[in-house]
Scaffold this active site. Sequence first.
Site, PDB file in Angstrom:
ATOM      1  N   TRP A  30     -89.347 -17.822  87.328  1.00 19.36           N
ATOM      2  CA  TRP A  30     -90.572 -17.790  88.137  1.00 19.36           C
ATOM      3  C   TRP A  30     -91.822 -17.534  87.307  1.00 19.36           C
ATOM      4  O   TRP A  30     -92.921 -17.742  87.790  1.00 19.36           O
ATOM      5  CB  TRP A  30     -90.456 -16.726  89.244  1.00 19.36           C
ATOM      6  CG  TRP A  30     -90.110 -15.353  88.722  1.00 19.36           C
ATOM      7  CD1 TRP A  30     -88.868 -14.788  88.683  1.00 19.36           C
ATOM      8  CD2 TRP A  30     -90.996 -14.387  88.134  1.00 19.36           C
ATOM      9  NE1 TRP A  30     -88.925 -13.541  88.106  1.00 19.36           N
ATOM     10  CE2 TRP A  30     -90.233 -13.267  87.768  1.00 19.36           C
ATOM     11  CE3 TRP A  30     -92.380 -14.358  87.881  1.00 19.36           C
ATOM     12  CZ2 TRP A  30     -90.777 -12.141  87.153  1.00 19.36           C
ATOM     13  CZ3 TRP A  30     -92.932 -13.234  87.277  1.00 19.36           C
ATOM     14  CH2 TRP A  30     -92.136 -12.144  86.924  1.00 19.36           C
ATOM     15  N   LYS A  59     -82.129 -25.833  89.696  1.00 21.92           N
ATOM     16  CA  LYS A  59     -82.504 -24.860  90.727  1.00 21.92           C
ATOM     17  C   LYS A  59     -83.690 -24.049  90.207  1.00 21.92           C
ATOM     18  O   LYS A  59     -83.536 -23.228  89.314  1.00 21.92           O
ATOM     19  CB  LYS A  59     -81.347 -23.912  91.054  1.00 21.92           C
ATOM     20  CG  LYS A  59     -81.663 -23.067  92.292  1.00 21.92           C
ATOM     21  CD  LYS A  59     -80.856 -21.808  92.390  1.00 21.92           C
ATOM     22  CE  LYS A  59     -81.313 -20.749  91.442  1.00 21.92           C
ATOM     23  NZ  LYS A  59     -82.716 -20.291  91.620  1.00 21.92           N
ATOM     24  N   GLU A  77     -82.192 -18.461  77.387  1.00 24.60           N
ATOM     25  CA  GLU A  77     -83.428 -17.838  76.899  1.00 24.60           C
ATOM     26  C   GLU A  77     -83.602 -16.596  77.758  1.00 24.60           C
ATOM     27  O   GLU A  77     -83.949 -16.684  78.935  1.00 24.60           O
ATOM     28  CB  GLU A  77     -84.582 -18.828  77.037  1.00 24.60           C
ATOM     29  CG  GLU A  77     -85.735 -18.515  76.115  1.00 24.60           C
ATOM     30  CD  GLU A  77     -86.824 -17.750  76.830  1.00 24.60           C
ATOM     31  OE1 GLU A  77     -86.746 -16.494  76.810  1.00 24.60           O
ATOM     32  OE2 GLU A  77     -87.709 -18.388  77.383  1.00 24.60           O
ATOM     33  N   CYS A  92     -91.345 -13.247  78.577  1.00 24.11           N
ATOM     34  CA  CYS A  92     -90.221 -12.718  77.793  1.00 24.11           C
ATOM     35  C   CYS A  92     -90.654 -12.339  76.383  1.00 24.11           C
ATOM     36  O   CYS A  92     -89.996 -11.543  75.725  1.00 24.11           O
ATOM     37  CB  CYS A  92     -89.115 -13.763  77.671  1.00 24.11           C
ATOM     38  SG  CYS A  92     -88.536 -14.303  79.244  1.00 24.11           S
ATOM     39  N   GLU A 113     -87.203  -3.718  79.182  1.00 23.72           N
ATOM     40  CA  GLU A 113     -88.314  -4.666  79.299  1.00 23.72           C
ATOM     41  C   GLU A 113     -89.166  -4.282  80.523  1.00 23.72           C
ATOM     42  O   GLU A 113     -88.632  -4.152  81.626  1.00 23.72           O
ATOM     43  CB  GLU A 113     -87.682  -6.052  79.501  1.00 23.72           C
ATOM     44  CG  GLU A 113     -88.588  -7.199  79.286  1.00 23.72           C
ATOM     45  CD  GLU A 113     -87.839  -8.538  79.409  1.00 23.72           C
ATOM     46  OE1 GLU A 113     -86.710  -8.575  79.937  1.00 23.72           O
ATOM     47  OE2 GLU A 113     -88.402  -9.544  78.973  1.00 23.72           O
TER      48      GLU A 113
HETATM   49  C1  SIN Z   1     -91.002 -16.921  78.814  1.00 22.62           C
HETATM   50  O1  SIN Z   1     -91.591 -15.895  79.073  1.00 22.62           O
HETATM   51  O2  SIN Z   1     -89.852 -17.123  79.202  1.00 22.62           O
HETATM   52  C2  SIN Z   1     -91.613 -18.039  78.017  1.00 22.62           C
HETATM   53  C3  SIN Z   1     -92.960 -17.744  77.554  1.00 22.62           C
HETATM   54  C4  SIN Z   1     -93.569 -18.877  76.772  1.00 22.62           C
HETATM   55  O3  SIN Z   1     -93.099 -20.015  76.739  1.00 22.62           O
HETATM   56  O4  SIN Z   1     -94.574 -18.600  76.153  1.00 22.62           O
END
Ligand code: SIN
Length: 482
Positions: A154, A178, A253, A287, A386
């Site tokens: 999201w 999905k 990822e 992330c 996180e």
């Molecule tokens: C992510 O937060 O999963 C990807 C972030 C990005 O592509 O910069």
Amino acid sequence: MNTQKLKFNKLYINGEWISAFSRETFDVINPGTGNVITGVPNAGEIEAEMAIDAASKAFPEWSEKTAQERFDLLYKWFQLIIENKEEIATILTEEQGKPYSEAIGEVHYAASFVSWYAEEGKRIYGETIPASSREKRILVIKQPIGVVAAITPWNFPAAMFTKKIATALAAGCTTVIKPAEVTPLTALKLVKLAEEAGIPAGVINAITGNPKIIGQTWLKDKRVSKITFTGSTAVGKELMRGAADTVKKVSLELGGHAPVIVCADANLDKAVEGVILSKFRNGGQTCVCANRIYVENSIMPIFIDKLRNEVEKLKVGIGNQSDAKIGPLINQAAYTKVQRHVEDAVAKGAKVVCGGKRVEEYQGGYFYEPTILSNINNEMIIMSEETFGPVAPIVGFDDIDDAIKQANDTDYGLAAYAFTENLKSTIKLYEKLEYGIVGINDGLVSLAQAPFGGIKQSGIGREGGHQGLEEYLETKYVSIGI
Ligand code: SIN
């Protein structure tokens, strides 16, 4: 958004826009206001299987197209995304909450994967290898892996979607997808544009609904050759276990806990700018975002001062307000987590430099003030979990080797950042930091042409670059006797 005009809040299977067989829907909520945007179908096992049927049926023809034919269709899709960028960004801001200017940036980022992989698909080269006898020839060819199941997150509903789908399609794979339950509309709009671009029925199949049921259905089906997922480490581990039964290839990822090391010899303005970008892009919901900021003690007061000055300028607001720089957190659970991290840190001795509480102005949404915490220690949960929110904990260090050791002391290994003007330190930092991505004097490292991905428990595989295309290809060795 005029929801009457939404023609794509349906399942897209085999080139048809359909409802769930149960007729059930679930609501998509604007996280800035709490208002319902629209409903989307609540698909389950039947629809998940239908999507695989369609993708399997479409695979032979799609995989046999020439690279130029696939390029033409992907490039048309890219053009339509750019032509429709305002509409896509409006949907994205509404369902995800990020400021409209950032949403426009994300649409460009999303489109860049489509154009880059449209081109890169023309460069799927094989090899010839000298044989051990004159009577043999050895070839290596690359072939598309087959049907790919993609589960997209999201936080970047457009970019993480095209990052997976454009790559799969360029490799000659067909797809079942999905999108995240909370942000399906951006992905469905992109599918609508792919349909308009002429991408044939069955090549892209997108369904919304129960993540567990859909995921299980795709995992157990032998016709799905690969699962690609962006999201939490916990779910990534479950998918990996599930993929084992049919030995599917996986690309994951997953989460991160990025350290930033700011050395005393850094250009401090650049360092502050980099920290702001890394920490506060998408309201800290990335992330790769900074989760621990290590600052050399001799520059600590001046660095905190400069950072606070900039952080206090970040206007929190609903995404469609033109001056908004920080949008809402995605939902109540995300808000509660951020609040828990800050409260835990303060209870264990952290000092709130700025922020540290809810933004009361917008009661309908989940807004948290951009926050800086100092006086941090390793007992605080923010140092290991996180946060996924706009909170920057700052820790002092005296010795760069110790800072690197602390930075590596985590199960995560996605991204790390460092700021220094010293060449020796630069080399030491990028060589010793145990991360898949290292930004030196750079807080924004995401690009279509670069291999993005983590080590340790942050993931498997790479997305982006020619390395990303390899993830969708099988290597076949051919030995020819002559
Ligand atoms: C992510 O937060 O999963 C990807 C972030 C990005 O592509 O910069």
